[in-house]
Design a protein around this motif. Structure first.
Motif, PDB file in Angstrom:
ATOM      1  N   LEU A  38       0.875  -1.174   0.000  1.00 54.91           N
ATOM      2  CA  LEU A  38       0.000   0.000   0.000  1.00 54.91           C
ATOM      3  C   LEU A  38       0.907   1.217   0.000  1.00 54.91           C
ATOM      4  N   VAL A  39       0.693   2.125  -0.938  1.00 51.96           N
ATOM      5  CA  VAL A  39       1.611   3.244  -1.148  1.00 51.96           C
ATOM      6  C   VAL A  39       0.839   4.562  -1.125  1.00 51.96           C
ATOM      7  N   ALA A  40       1.281   5.500  -0.304  1.00 48.81           N
ATOM      8  CA  ALA A  40       0.699   6.841  -0.286  1.00 48.81           C
ATOM      9  C   ALA A  40       1.303   7.655  -1.424  1.00 48.81           C
ATOM     10  N   ASP A  41       0.455   8.137  -2.312  1.00 47.41           N
ATOM     11  CA  ASP A  41       0.857   9.006  -3.426  1.00 47.41           C
ATOM     12  C   ASP A  41       0.485  10.431  -3.043  1.00 47.41           C
ATOM     13  N   TYR A  42       1.478  11.193  -2.562  1.00 45.95           N
ATOM     14  CA  TYR A  42       1.163  12.521  -2.062  1.00 45.95           C
ATOM     15  C   TYR A  42       0.871  13.513  -3.183  1.00 45.95           C
ATOM     16  N   HIS A  58      -2.882  12.351  -4.409  1.00 41.66           N
ATOM     17  CA  HIS A  58      -3.836  12.068  -3.322  1.00 41.66           C
ATOM     18  C   HIS A  58      -4.457  10.676  -3.402  1.00 41.66           C
ATOM     19  N   HIS A  59      -3.693   9.706  -3.886  1.00 39.67           N
ATOM     20  CA  HIS A  59      -4.153   8.326  -3.935  1.00 39.67           C
ATOM     21  C   HIS A  59      -3.487   7.507  -2.830  1.00 39.67           C
ATOM     22  N   ILE A  60      -4.137   6.400  -2.488  1.00 43.60           N
ATOM     23  CA  ILE A  60      -3.460   5.282  -1.850  1.00 43.60           C
ATOM     24  C   ILE A  60      -3.490   4.151  -2.869  1.00 43.60           C
ATOM     25  N   PHE A  61      -2.312   3.711  -3.320  1.00 43.28           N
ATOM     26  CA  PHE A  61      -2.239   2.623  -4.291  1.00 43.28           C
ATOM     27  C   PHE A  61      -2.130   1.271  -3.600  1.00 43.28           C
ATOM     28  N   HIS A  62      -2.690   0.261  -4.233  1.00 43.16           N
ATOM     29  CA  HIS A  62      -2.428  -1.138  -3.885  1.00 43.16           C
ATOM     30  C   HIS A  62      -1.598  -1.721  -5.022  1.00 43.16           C
ATOM     31  N   ILE A  63      -0.468  -2.348  -4.675  1.00 38.73           N
ATOM     32  CA  ILE A  63       0.394  -2.955  -5.696  1.00 38.73           C
ATOM     33  C   ILE A  63       0.569  -4.426  -5.355  1.00 38.73           C
ATOM     34  N   ILE A  90      -0.976  -2.273 -10.395  1.00 39.73           N
ATOM     35  CA  ILE A  90      -1.252  -1.101  -9.561  1.00 39.73           C
ATOM     36  C   ILE A  90      -2.726  -0.749  -9.670  1.00 39.73           C
ATOM     37  N   SER A  91      -3.380  -0.573  -8.541  1.00 45.07           N
ATOM     38  CA  SER A  91      -4.764  -0.122  -8.533  1.00 45.07           C
ATOM     39  C   SER A  91      -4.926   0.947  -7.463  1.00 45.07           C
TER      40      SER A  91
END
Length: 275
Positions: free
Chosen positions: A73-77, A80-85, A92-93
């Protein structure tokens, strides 16, 4: 004797945006912005690094957490997304998106997949705390914070720790069964330097990066400072635990552009999630 970190990856391999280290169940470490902004680097247990994935155009990662299955789980600052990889397929979603966020910065995760996100507004010295339920519902928990940055959960998942970088404070909250928080209290306040990422070990001690001081502080669950680890460089940004027994602490350091490591006595909570 003062404990000192040692280099794990080559200095300069990451940009100054290096952040968000996380270990998977196989002992590989992930951190953002390897070689260039917008990437995630993957590092072997021996310290060999490579670009593992490119995030979608315009996205830049910050905090990373591995879930109970080892997926990221990645915070994309930036967007403003939280990605699931997916760790196996690299698919990537978008796990969550909340337009009201200033910028999702760092993440904490519970065993059931619930995420908590810090959300600073650097220009105004304020911030928020959000919770993302397993069904991906996003809810504001506290909108009256300073510049929220490092965020972590105690091993028994009863306490939420959140720090405010510019105010140099670490707060503790009770985590309620319904996902709410209560009983906000000050754990510790520093007089100098900044606070960045932080992680608990399995005994509930909190390891905190002191950005600008070049140390990682170790705090007891009640906020007593137990010691400091010296880094090679001044700007440690975040940390995680890994290794065969969870007793290696990996630290991302911005001004050296690399990951450093030191050994600890007690396994990290993030490693303990898989036990």
């Amino acid at each position: 004797m003062v404990m000192t970190s040692r280099h794990f990856t080559q200095p300069g391999g990451f940009t100054s945006g290096i952040e968000g280290p996380a270990c998977d169940p196989d002992g590989f470490i992930y951190a953002v912005n390897y070689e260039r902004q917008g990437t995630i680097g993957k590092i072997s247990p021996q310290g060999d690094a490579e670009v593992w994935i490119e995030l979608p155009e315009g996205s830049i990662g910050s905090g990373i957490r591995c879930d109970i299955n080892g997926n990221l789980l990645v915070a994309d600052y930036a967007r403003h997304h939280i990605f699931h990889i997916d760790r196996r397929t690299k698919e990537i979603s978008v796990w969550a998106h909340e337009p009201a966020m200033n910028q999702p910065n760092d993440l904490a995760i519970m065993k059931n997949g619930t995420l908590l996100a810090s959300d600073p507004d650097w220009d105004h010295g304020t911030g928020n705390i959000w919770i993302i339920a397993p069904d991906r519902t996003v809810t504001l928990l506290d909108g009256e914070c300073g510049t929220t940055n490092g965020i972590e959960i105690s091993p028994d998942e009863r306490i939420l720790y959140v720090n405010e970088s510019l105010q140099r404070r670490i707060w503790a909250y009770d985590l309620l069964a319904d996902g709410g928080i209560a009983n906000k209290r000050l754990l510790i306040q520093y007089d100098d330097h900044l606070l960045d990422g932080m992680r608990c070990d399995m005994e509930g001690n909190l390891y905190v990066t002191r950005y600008g001081k070049g140390t990682v502080a170790k705090l007891s669950p009640d906020g007593k400072e137990l010691g400091e680890i010296m880094l090679k460089g001044n700007n440690g940004t975040n940390l995680t635990f890994g290794g065969a027994d969870g007793r290696i602490c990996y630290v991302t350091v911005a001004d050296t552009g690399n990951i450093q490591r030191f050994d600890v006595d007690c396994p990290g909570r993030c490693w303990g999630m898989w036990c």
